[in-house]
Design a protein around this motif. Structure first.
Motif, PDB file in Angstrom:
ATOM      1  N   LYS A  16     -11.468 -47.413-109.375  1.00  0.00           N
ATOM      2  CA  LYS A  16     -10.648 -46.385-108.570  1.00  0.00           C
ATOM      3  C   LYS A  16     -11.169 -44.977-108.465  1.00  0.00           C
ATOM      4  O   LYS A  16     -11.629 -44.731-109.515  1.00  0.00           O
ATOM      5  CB  LYS A  16      -9.261 -46.399-108.764  1.00  0.00           C
ATOM      6  CG  LYS A  16      -8.508 -45.825-107.788  1.00  0.00           C
ATOM      7  CD  LYS A  16      -6.841 -45.870-108.215  1.00  0.00           C
ATOM      8  CE  LYS A  16      -6.199 -44.875-106.963  1.00  0.00           C
ATOM      9  NZ  LYS A  16      -4.880 -44.969-107.382  1.00  0.00           N
ATOM     10  N   LYS A  17     -11.689 -44.586-107.089  1.00  0.00           N
ATOM     11  CA  LYS A  17     -12.201 -43.410-107.143  1.00  0.00           C
ATOM     12  C   LYS A  17     -11.253 -42.252-107.469  1.00  0.00           C
ATOM     13  O   LYS A  17      -9.963 -42.324-107.274  1.00  0.00           O
ATOM     14  CB  LYS A  17     -12.823 -43.275-105.773  1.00  0.00           C
ATOM     15  CG  LYS A  17     -14.129 -44.350-105.672  1.00  0.00           C
ATOM     16  CD  LYS A  17     -14.827 -44.065-104.355  1.00  0.00           C
ATOM     17  CE  LYS A  17     -15.987 -44.904-104.109  1.00  0.00           C
ATOM     18  NZ  LYS A  17     -16.651 -44.722-103.001  1.00  0.00           N
ATOM     19  N   SER A  18     -11.707 -40.986-107.910  1.00  0.00           N
ATOM     20  CA  SER A  18     -10.967 -39.975-108.066  1.00  0.00           C
ATOM     21  C   SER A  18     -10.210 -39.302-106.679  1.00  0.00           C
ATOM     22  O   SER A  18     -11.039 -39.729-105.683  1.00  0.00           O
ATOM     23  CB  SER A  18     -11.650 -38.650-108.661  1.00  0.00           C
ATOM     24  OG  SER A  18     -10.961 -37.790-108.903  1.00  0.00           O
ATOM     25  N   THR A  19      -9.115 -38.941-106.706  1.00  0.00           N
ATOM     26  CA  THR A  19      -8.525 -38.207-105.645  1.00  0.00           C
ATOM     27  C   THR A  19      -7.961 -37.064-105.714  1.00  0.00           C
ATOM     28  O   THR A  19      -7.702 -36.857-106.691  1.00  0.00           O
ATOM     29  CB  THR A  19      -7.262 -39.319-105.143  1.00  0.00           C
ATOM     30  OG1 THR A  19      -6.625 -38.544-103.922  1.00  0.00           O
ATOM     31  CG2 THR A  19      -6.333 -39.259-106.089  1.00  0.00           C
ATOM     32  N   GLY A  29       4.120 -45.051-115.205  1.00  0.00           N
ATOM     33  CA  GLY A  29       3.053 -44.104-115.065  1.00  0.00           C
ATOM     34  C   GLY A  29       1.902 -44.243-115.636  1.00  0.00           C
ATOM     35  O   GLY A  29       1.781 -44.866-116.735  1.00  0.00           O
ATOM     36  N   LYS A  30       0.896 -43.804-114.847  1.00  0.00           N
ATOM     37  CA  LYS A  30      -0.527 -44.125-115.467  1.00  0.00           C
ATOM     38  C   LYS A  30      -1.370 -42.897-114.878  1.00  0.00           C
ATOM     39  O   LYS A  30      -1.110 -42.168-113.856  1.00  0.00           O
ATOM     40  CB  LYS A  30      -1.067 -45.255-115.040  1.00  0.00           C
ATOM     41  CG  LYS A  30      -1.144 -45.548-113.711  1.00  0.00           C
ATOM     42  CD  LYS A  30      -1.625 -47.029-113.489  1.00  0.00           C
ATOM     43  CE  LYS A  30      -1.810 -47.289-111.780  1.00  0.00           C
ATOM     44  NZ  LYS A  30      -2.089 -48.700-111.497  1.00  0.00           N
ATOM     45  N   THR A  31      -2.506 -42.529-115.605  1.00  0.00           N
ATOM     46  CA  THR A  31      -3.478 -41.597-115.209  1.00  0.00           C
ATOM     47  C   THR A  31      -4.167 -42.095-114.200  1.00  0.00           C
ATOM     48  O   THR A  31      -4.614 -43.174-113.933  1.00  0.00           O
ATOM     49  CB  THR A  31      -4.189 -41.077-116.320  1.00  0.00           C
ATOM     50  OG1 THR A  31      -4.842 -42.024-116.712  1.00  0.00           O
ATOM     51  CG2 THR A  31      -3.406 -40.384-117.357  1.00  0.00           C
ATOM     52  N   VAL A  32      -4.846 -41.151-113.064  1.00  0.00           N
ATOM     53  CA  VAL A  32      -5.725 -41.208-111.974  1.00  0.00           C
ATOM     54  C   VAL A  32      -7.028 -41.268-112.601  1.00  0.00           C
ATOM     55  O   VAL A  32      -7.416 -40.250-113.213  1.00  0.00           O
ATOM     56  CB  VAL A  32      -5.380 -40.617-110.918  1.00  0.00           C
ATOM     57  CG1 VAL A  32      -6.252 -40.577-109.790  1.00  0.00           C
ATOM     58  CG2 VAL A  32      -3.959 -40.640-110.453  1.00  0.00           C
ATOM     59  N   ASP A  73     -13.930 -39.283-115.853  1.00  0.00           N
ATOM     60  CA  ASP A  73     -13.310 -40.302-116.871  1.00  0.00           C
ATOM     61  C   ASP A  73     -12.760 -41.397-115.971  1.00  0.00           C
ATOM     62  O   ASP A  73     -11.583 -41.003-115.201  1.00  0.00           O
ATOM     63  CB  ASP A  73     -12.385 -39.472-117.435  1.00  0.00           C
ATOM     64  CG  ASP A  73     -11.576 -40.385-118.619  1.00  0.00           C
ATOM     65  OD1 ASP A  73     -11.811 -41.519-118.722  1.00  0.00           O
ATOM     66  OD2 ASP A  73     -10.640 -40.052-119.346  1.00  0.00           O
ATOM     67  N   ASN A  74     -13.297 -42.526-115.692  1.00  0.00           N
ATOM     68  CA  ASN A  74     -12.915 -43.625-114.821  1.00  0.00           C
ATOM     69  C   ASN A  74     -11.826 -44.348-115.710  1.00  0.00           C
ATOM     70  O   ASN A  74     -11.832 -45.511-115.260  1.00  0.00           O
ATOM     71  CB  ASN A  74     -14.110 -44.181-114.461  1.00  0.00           C
ATOM     72  CG  ASN A  74     -14.905 -44.912-115.751  1.00  0.00           C
ATOM     73  OD1 ASN A  74     -14.534 -44.810-116.739  1.00  0.00           O
ATOM     74  ND2 ASN A  74     -15.527 -46.056-115.102  1.00  0.00           N
ATOM     75  N   GLY A 121      -3.988 -31.585-117.509  1.00  0.00           N
ATOM     76  CA  GLY A 121      -5.197 -31.571-116.729  1.00  0.00           C
ATOM     77  C   GLY A 121      -5.286 -32.667-115.859  1.00  0.00           C
ATOM     78  O   GLY A 121      -6.361 -32.914-115.217  1.00  0.00           O
ATOM     79  N   ARG A 122      -4.716 -33.773-116.211  1.00  0.00           N
ATOM     80  CA  ARG A 122      -4.835 -35.354-115.477  1.00  0.00           C
ATOM     81  C   ARG A 122      -3.798 -35.342-114.168  1.00  0.00           C
ATOM     82  O   ARG A 122      -2.631 -35.068-114.458  1.00  0.00           O
ATOM     83  CB  ARG A 122      -4.716 -36.425-116.384  1.00  0.00           C
ATOM     84  CG  ARG A 122      -5.844 -36.409-117.546  1.00  0.00           C
ATOM     85  CD  ARG A 122      -7.049 -36.680-116.908  1.00  0.00           C
ATOM     86  NE  ARG A 122      -6.979 -38.032-116.417  1.00  0.00           N
ATOM     87  CZ  ARG A 122      -7.554 -39.220-116.957  1.00  0.00           C
ATOM     88  NH1 ARG A 122      -7.899 -39.232-118.292  1.00  0.00           N
ATOM     89  NH2 ARG A 122      -7.627 -40.108-116.138  1.00  0.00           N
TER      90      ARG A 122
END
Length: 352
Positions: free
Chosen positions: A14-17, A59-62, A67-68, A197-198
């Motif tokens: 998944k790409k960063s948004t 809940g999860k980080t994007v 950091d992929n 920061g995430r």
């Protein structure tokens, strides 16, 4: 009570948004989760301000360009929990829905999630995804929260040698951090939240609305003291005095930490249900008296056997034996061991 620690890390493409808080409607999905089977009667009804609900959260980080990885840090049902690599079925009490009074900023959910619940755009049994920027979630990373300290100071607090990645807690300040460098007798500890920061993504699903007074009370009890049976806590609500008596199971009050848990339950009930006084009633019943036994000897009484040798000399303890032998009519002892009264509001007037 949900599990909120980072528990899973996996690779994703998944790409960063960089989008701000957004929602994604997934209401067309069929509800198959065990924790949602109770909510059939609520499907199609909008969540409204003032509803006391059970909320399923994932809940999860994007992932980002740097950091992929995606870290799952909160699950609130057993189906999602079972997919985690460190899932422990013995800790099912950690994977339960959040109790939320819609519209109240109680801190049980992030403010942006609370805004979604009060928007009128989400229904019971419906899933929506929402992305939170760092400032709306665990905060931005602050360099000032990274502290340098000497080896001697570190050892004086931690009582063990520093290791890269170890958790460090300063009991005096109450801050918990992570050791990020150990170099030539100098240690750096990062006191930022691990997810600071995430961007984070939540899947939000309202499960159940509690309408009955008894169900609301027990929901608040279960939040502080999980794993209980509702029928073991009969309630007596005096509406004229706005007092609630909660009778607990026998010897319940002897369990470690019960007093503090009851204090927080009373606080929740007073602030969310408007109760004035909450009493917890603990009972300690006397065990039943054993039936007398017929002491018969199996051996022949015609032999020369000195039974006097079998007597026990109680000496000064004869009075104790007589006291024990006395019949008693006491059946149980019941007391109101914990009473929590709503604090009286004090008004301070400052005149110019």
């Amino acid at each position: 009570m949900s599990s909120k620690d980072p528990v899973e890390e996996k690779k994703t493409t998944k790409k960063s948004t960089k989008k701000k808080t957004t929602t994604k409607n997934t209401s067309s999905k069929e509800i198959t989760n065990e924790s949602t089977k109770k909510v059939t009667g609520y499907i199609g009804q909008k969540v409204m301000k003032g509803d006391l609900i059970k909320l399923d959260l994932l809940g999860k980080t994007v992932p980002t360009a740097i950091d992929n990885t995606s870290v799952t840090f909160q699950v609130s049902n057993m189906d999602d929990a079972a997919k985690l690599p460190n899932f422990d079925p013995e800790k099912s009490h950690l994977y339960t829905p959040e109790l939320v009074l819609v519209g109240e900023k109680s801190g049980s959910v992030f403010e942006k999630i609370g805004d979604l619940l009060t928007s009128g755009d989400i229904k019971y049994g419906e899933e929506k995804n929402i992305i939170l920027d760092p400032k709306d979630a665990f905060g931005v990373r602050d360099p000032k929260n990274i502290e340098k300290m000497s080896y001697k100071k570190f050892m004086g607090i931690a009582k063990e040698k520093p290791r890269l990645g170890m958790e460090f807690r300063n009991e005096k300040t109450g801050k918990t951090g992570q050791v990020i460098t150990v170099d030539q007798g100098r240690i750096r500890v990062d006191f930022n939240h691990p997810l600071a920061g995430r961007q984070v993504e939540y899947r939000v699903k309202p499960l159940e609305r509690m309408d009955k007074f008894e169900d609301k009370v027990f929901a608040f009890i279960s939040r502080r003291i999980p794993g209980l049976e509702q029928d073991k806590f009969p309630l007596d609500h005096n509406k004229s005095t706005n007092t609630l008596n909660i009778t607990t199971p026998d010897f319940f009050g002897l369990q470690q930490g019960v007093g503090m848990s009851e204090f927080y339950v009373a606080y929740d009930l007073q602030n969310n249900l408007g109760l004035e006084t909450v009493n917890f009633i603990h009972s300690y019943k006397k065990p039943p008296t054993p039936a007398p036994h017929d002491h018969e000897h199996d051996h022949d009484h015609d032999h020369d056997h000195d039974h006097e040798d079998e007597k026990v000399d109680l000496g000064k303890d004869d009075s104790i034996a007589e006291e024990i032998a006395k019949p008693t009519n006491k059946k149980s002892t019941t007391k109101k061991s914990t009473t929590s009264k709503k604090p009286i509001k004090k008004t301070t007037t400052s005149k110019k």
